[in-house]
Motif scaffolding. Sequence first.
Motif, short mmCIF file in Angstrom:
data_model
loop_
_atom_site.label_atom_id
_atom_site.label_comp_id
_atom_site.label_asym_id
_atom_site.label_seq_id
_atom_site.Cartn_x
_atom_site.Cartn_y
_atom_site.Cartn_z
N ALA A 157 0.84 -1.20 0.00
CA ALA A 157 0.00 0.00 0.00
C ALA A 157 0.87 1.25 0.00
CB ALA A 157 -0.94 -0.01 1.21
N HIS A 158 1.93 1.26 0.80
CA HIS A 158 2.86 2.40 0.81
C HIS A 158 3.55 2.54 -0.55
CE1 HIS A 158 2.68 3.72 4.98
NE2 HIS A 158 2.77 2.46 5.38
N ARG A 196 1.15 4.02 -3.08
CA ARG A 196 0.95 5.44 -2.76
C ARG A 196 2.19 6.24 -3.19
NH1 ARG A 196 -2.01 9.78 -2.80
NH2 ARG A 196 -1.66 11.20 -1.05
N GLU A 235 1.95 6.89 -6.88
CA GLU A 235 0.97 7.94 -7.17
C GLU A 235 1.55 9.33 -6.90
OE1 GLU A 235 -2.41 7.12 -4.79
OE2 GLU A 235 -2.99 5.30 -5.89
N LEU A 236 2.20 9.48 -5.77
CA LEU A 236 2.75 10.78 -5.41
C LEU A 236 3.84 11.22 -6.38
CD1 LEU A 236 2.93 10.25 -1.56
CD2 LEU A 236 1.51 11.94 -2.73
N GLY A 251 6.75 10.96 -2.11
CA GLY A 251 6.82 9.61 -2.65
C GLY A 251 7.97 8.83 -2.04
N GLU A 263 7.07 7.47 1.25
CA GLU A 263 6.23 6.27 1.17
C GLU A 263 7.07 5.04 0.83
OE1 GLU A 263 3.03 5.79 1.89
OE2 GLU A 263 2.79 7.88 2.49
#
Length: 267
Positions: free
Chosen positions: A148-149, A152, A155-156, A165, A168
Amino acid sequence: MLPRFLKRLAARFTGSTPPPETPATGGAKTPALKKGDVLAYRSDEAWRAVWVLEVDPWPDGTSVAHCLSYQPLDQKPTVESLKHAEVLIWHSPIDADGVSRGSELIGNRQPAEDDLIGFAEYLRLTDFPRYLELMGQDGHEIVREANAHYLRGNELCEQGRKQEGIAEYDAAVELFPLFFEAIDNRAFTRMELGDFQGALEDFEQSLQVNPDGEAAFFSKGECLMRLGQLAAAESTFKEGRERFPGKKALFDEFLERVRAQQRSGSK
């Protein structure tokens, strides 16, 4: 992507990674160490003590002792006095015969969870399935959270929020140190930010987990080139064209770039 991580983690559970230091062989036989043994040594007008947190046998009949070491003491220690002694090193993997040699067994005390922080960190980085077992954690849940990290972080970075990012990716790797995809993406992001030293360290970490990482190996060479470490970059690209013949043309191209920089004296 998640099933790949779960399969990789499951595969790791079928075996155990040995400690990196190969125990010495030969010499006089000493009594076998046990988990919890506390040993004392007299040297240089001081007393030293170690506590055996765990003992791992090797196939050849030798074993490695995972030890906690204490600061030098003025008086001969006891098991009770060491409860209040200052720790020097929280964990060291040492040949068991070497630990025993010249020592006096002063007692045995089974370590509690708080005493195993150094050993736990060692396992987290070298034998993750065993670390999960020691800590009583659910491996599948850890991997899901790490993934999940990772997603994410992707995405960042796509949004241009690269430092967020990286944070994460940091979280993903902290949870799951075998997650070389997260390490690689963190490295590529650092390259985009011009942090070639940080990226180089990441690629080296990734290759420790996944030695066959083609992209990480090539990018390590590119970072070395960008940092002006041309001899190391040349060596990396030369090795890469042999290890990854499918990308030989790419490695040859960058090898020539490095040699051109060496000839011109530029970086």
